[in-house]
Design a protein around this motif. Structure first.
Motif, PDB file in Angstrom:
ATOM      1  N   TYR A 179       6.130  59.584  39.968  1.00 23.43           N
ATOM      2  CA  TYR A 179       4.805  60.102  40.257  1.00 23.43           C
ATOM      3  C   TYR A 179       4.349  60.976  39.089  1.00 23.43           C
ATOM      4  O   TYR A 179       5.162  61.650  38.451  1.00 23.43           O
ATOM      5  CB  TYR A 179       4.805  60.959  41.532  1.00 23.43           C
ATOM      6  CG  TYR A 179       5.136  60.188  42.800  1.00 23.43           C
ATOM      7  CD1 TYR A 179       6.451  59.907  43.142  1.00 23.43           C
ATOM      8  CD2 TYR A 179       4.124  59.749  43.652  1.00 23.43           C
ATOM      9  CE1 TYR A 179       6.758  59.198  44.288  1.00 23.43           C
ATOM     10  CE2 TYR A 179       4.418  59.042  44.808  1.00 23.43           C
ATOM     11  CZ  TYR A 179       5.734  58.766  45.116  1.00 23.43           C
ATOM     12  OH  TYR A 179       6.030  58.069  46.261  1.00 23.43           O
ATOM     13  N   GLN A 237       1.763  64.139  38.230  1.00 19.89           N
ATOM     14  CA  GLN A 237       0.970  65.193  38.842  1.00 19.89           C
ATOM     15  C   GLN A 237       0.297  66.022  37.760  1.00 19.89           C
ATOM     16  O   GLN A 237       0.936  66.834  37.084  1.00 19.89           O
ATOM     17  CB  GLN A 237       1.831  66.086  39.732  1.00 19.89           C
ATOM     18  CG  GLN A 237       1.020  67.116  40.515  1.00 19.89           C
ATOM     19  CD  GLN A 237       1.871  67.983  41.426  1.00 19.89           C
ATOM     20  OE1 GLN A 237       3.059  68.170  41.193  1.00 19.89           O
ATOM     21  NE2 GLN A 237       1.265  68.527  42.466  1.00 19.89           N
ATOM     22  N   GLN A 247      -3.609  69.083  40.640  1.00 11.47           N
ATOM     23  CA  GLN A 247      -3.907  67.853  41.381  1.00 11.47           C
ATOM     24  C   GLN A 247      -2.709  67.436  42.239  1.00 11.47           C
ATOM     25  O   GLN A 247      -1.627  68.005  42.141  1.00 11.47           O
ATOM     26  CB  GLN A 247      -4.246  66.727  40.409  1.00 11.47           C
ATOM     27  CG  GLN A 247      -5.397  67.030  39.479  1.00 11.47           C
ATOM     28  CD  GLN A 247      -6.701  67.197  40.224  1.00 11.47           C
ATOM     29  OE1 GLN A 247      -7.053  66.390  41.073  1.00 11.47           O
ATOM     30  NE2 GLN A 247      -7.424  68.265  39.910  1.00 11.47           N
ATOM     31  N   GLU A 248      -2.943  66.422  43.077  1.00  4.14           N
ATOM     32  CA  GLU A 248      -1.846  65.896  43.871  1.00  4.14           C
ATOM     33  C   GLU A 248      -1.059  64.874  43.050  1.00  4.14           C
ATOM     34  O   GLU A 248      -1.580  64.287  42.105  1.00  4.14           O
ATOM     35  CB  GLU A 248      -2.378  65.250  45.156  1.00  4.14           C
ATOM     36  CG  GLU A 248      -3.133  63.932  44.966  1.00  4.14           C
ATOM     37  CD  GLU A 248      -4.614  64.129  44.707  1.00  4.14           C
ATOM     38  OE1 GLU A 248      -5.022  65.215  44.245  1.00  4.14           O
ATOM     39  OE2 GLU A 248      -5.358  63.169  44.969  1.00  4.14           O
ATOM     40  N   PRO A 249       0.191  64.623  43.426  1.00  5.25           N
ATOM     41  CA  PRO A 249       0.968  63.579  42.741  1.00  5.25           C
ATOM     42  C   PRO A 249       0.337  62.204  42.944  1.00  5.25           C
ATOM     43  O   PRO A 249      -0.177  61.885  44.013  1.00  5.25           O
ATOM     44  CB  PRO A 249       2.334  63.657  43.426  1.00  5.25           C
ATOM     45  CG  PRO A 249       2.401  65.021  44.025  1.00  5.25           C
ATOM     46  CD  PRO A 249       0.998  65.339  44.429  1.00  5.25           C
ATOM     47  N   GLN A 250       0.396  61.389  41.889  1.00  5.57           N
ATOM     48  CA  GLN A 250      -0.110  60.017  41.936  1.00  5.57           C
ATOM     49  C   GLN A 250       1.054  59.062  41.679  1.00  5.57           C
ATOM     50  O   GLN A 250       1.809  59.237  40.724  1.00  5.57           O
ATOM     51  CB  GLN A 250      -1.196  59.809  40.867  1.00  5.57           C
ATOM     52  CG  GLN A 250      -2.409  60.709  41.009  1.00  5.57           C
ATOM     53  CD  GLN A 250      -3.366  60.244  42.076  1.00  5.57           C
ATOM     54  OE1 GLN A 250      -3.258  59.131  42.582  1.00  5.57           O
ATOM     55  NE2 GLN A 250      -4.317  61.100  42.432  1.00  5.57           N
ATOM     56  N   PHE A 251       1.171  58.040  42.506  1.00  5.80           N
ATOM     57  CA  PHE A 251       2.254  57.063  42.401  1.00  5.80           C
ATOM     58  C   PHE A 251       2.099  56.231  41.132  1.00  5.80           C
ATOM     59  O   PHE A 251       1.026  55.650  40.890  1.00  5.80           O
ATOM     60  CB  PHE A 251       2.230  56.176  43.642  1.00  5.80           C
ATOM     61  CG  PHE A 251       3.220  55.049  43.633  1.00  5.80           C
ATOM     62  CD1 PHE A 251       2.817  53.764  43.345  1.00  5.80           C
ATOM     63  CD2 PHE A 251       4.552  55.287  43.914  1.00  5.80           C
ATOM     64  CE1 PHE A 251       3.714  52.714  43.349  1.00  5.80           C
ATOM     65  CE2 PHE A 251       5.465  54.254  43.921  1.00  5.80           C
ATOM     66  CZ  PHE A 251       5.039  52.963  43.638  1.00  5.80           C
ATOM     67  N   GLY A 269       1.326  51.609  40.816  1.00  3.29           N
ATOM     68  CA  GLY A 269       0.061  52.257  41.081  1.00  3.29           C
ATOM     69  C   GLY A 269      -0.942  51.916  39.995  1.00  3.29           C
ATOM     70  O   GLY A 269      -0.717  51.026  39.167  1.00  3.29           O
ATOM     71  N   LEU A 329       7.258  63.492  38.282  1.00  4.22           N
ATOM     72  CA  LEU A 329       8.217  63.661  39.377  1.00  4.22           C
ATOM     73  C   LEU A 329       8.912  62.349  39.685  1.00  4.22           C
ATOM     74  O   LEU A 329       8.289  61.286  39.729  1.00  4.22           O
ATOM     75  CB  LEU A 329       7.493  64.153  40.629  1.00  4.22           C
ATOM     76  CG  LEU A 329       6.859  65.535  40.531  1.00  4.22           C
ATOM     77  CD1 LEU A 329       5.822  65.741  41.621  1.00  4.22           C
ATOM     78  CD2 LEU A 329       7.933  66.613  40.624  1.00  4.22           C
ATOM     79  N   PHE A 378       1.260  69.691  50.706  1.00  2.00           N
ATOM     80  CA  PHE A 378       0.649  68.373  50.593  1.00  2.00           C
ATOM     81  C   PHE A 378       1.047  67.506  51.788  1.00  2.00           C
ATOM     82  O   PHE A 378       2.213  67.493  52.180  1.00  2.00           O
ATOM     83  CB  PHE A 378       1.120  67.660  49.324  1.00  2.00           C
ATOM     84  CG  PHE A 378       0.667  68.281  48.046  1.00  2.00           C
ATOM     85  CD1 PHE A 378       1.444  69.229  47.399  1.00  2.00           C
ATOM     86  CD2 PHE A 378      -0.546  67.914  47.473  1.00  2.00           C
ATOM     87  CE1 PHE A 378       1.028  69.809  46.201  1.00  2.00           C
ATOM     88  CE2 PHE A 378      -0.963  68.476  46.279  1.00  2.00           C
ATOM     89  CZ  PHE A 378      -0.177  69.427  45.648  1.00  2.00           C
ATOM     90  N   GLY A 398      -2.307  63.750  49.809  1.00  4.57           N
ATOM     91  CA  GLY A 398      -3.591  64.406  49.952  1.00  4.57           C
ATOM     92  C   GLY A 398      -3.800  65.392  48.822  1.00  4.57           C
ATOM     93  O   GLY A 398      -2.923  65.589  47.973  1.00  4.57           O
TER      94      GLY A 398
END
Lengths: 113, 110
Positions: A35, A37, A41-45, A58, A90, B88, B101
């Protein structure tokens, strides 16, 4: 029982360079997910590896690639680094049959200058 | 966010108070999870609730799930300064990857 480990902890690279990040999964786990991040921001796959193959991906360009080794550890490679690649990367490990329980490593902080 | 929003974006409370965070998502799910992240570090799994469950407890944590509204809430009771972190929610969207989220930043003042 070792948890998920990642190396290095921090890394500073220059635009256009290439970087390799490493992850060792929790003992007994066979699946590794990566992931990204960005700050705040939120983690992105990014993608997931199981049986040494990329299983899911992703919305990331081909500059992001990976590998899984027979011992289940994994590498994330990023080519032609951009400033926007600066982020916390991550790694999460899980069991293929119980993918919901993903255990995260401490992350690698990549800064691209 | 690909999957949904969390509300509020930030929350500041005093020790001993309760903290409630809400998560909305967009697609069908098998389960929903809540994670905690201390200042730029790794994610710690808090609790998982399956789509056929409505409420789950773990210590001072209480999670609810309403699949008809595609929403979940996390309640932390009797908060402590050590609860200061970002929280989260994450769903699976019927896949085996996690979709997070936008997160809630919780600050608990002593």
């Amino acid at each position: 029982d070792a948890g998920v480990t990642q190396s290095p902890t921090h890394l500073i690279k220059t635009r256009g360079q290439q970087v390799t990040l490493r992850c060792s999964p929790k003992s007994g786990h066979d699946t590794v997910s990566w992931y990204q991040q960005a700050l705040g921001q939120e983690p992105q796959f990014i993608f997931q590896y199981y049986e040494e193959e990329e299983r899911q991906r992703g919305n990331f360009p081909d500059r992001f690639s990976g590998h899984q080794f027979p011992n289940y550890s994994s590498e994330l490679n990023v080519n032609a680094l951009l400033l926007g690649d600066s982020a916390l990367y991550l790694c999460a490990s899980s069991l293929r049959w119980n993918y919901n329980e993903q255990f995260f490593g401490p992350g690698t902080r990549l800064t691209v200058l | 966010s690909q999957q949904g929003e969390e509300d509020p974006q930030a929350l500041s409370i005093q020790e001993g108070e309760n903290a409630t965070m809400n998560c909305s998502y967009k697609t069908s799910i098998n389960n929903l999870q809540w994670y905690r992240q201390n200042s730029g570090r790794g994610l710690v799994h808090l609790i998982l609730i399956r789509s056929n469950e409505r409420e789950k407890h773990s210590g001072r944590l209480r999670v609810t799930l309403d699949t008809s509204k595609k929403s979940s809430s996390l309640l932390i009771t009797a908060s402590r300064a050590a609860d200061t972190a970002s929280y989260f929610c994450a769903t699976d969207a019927l896949t085996d990857k996690l979709i997070f989220g936008t997160g809630t930043r919780l600050q608990v003042f002593p």
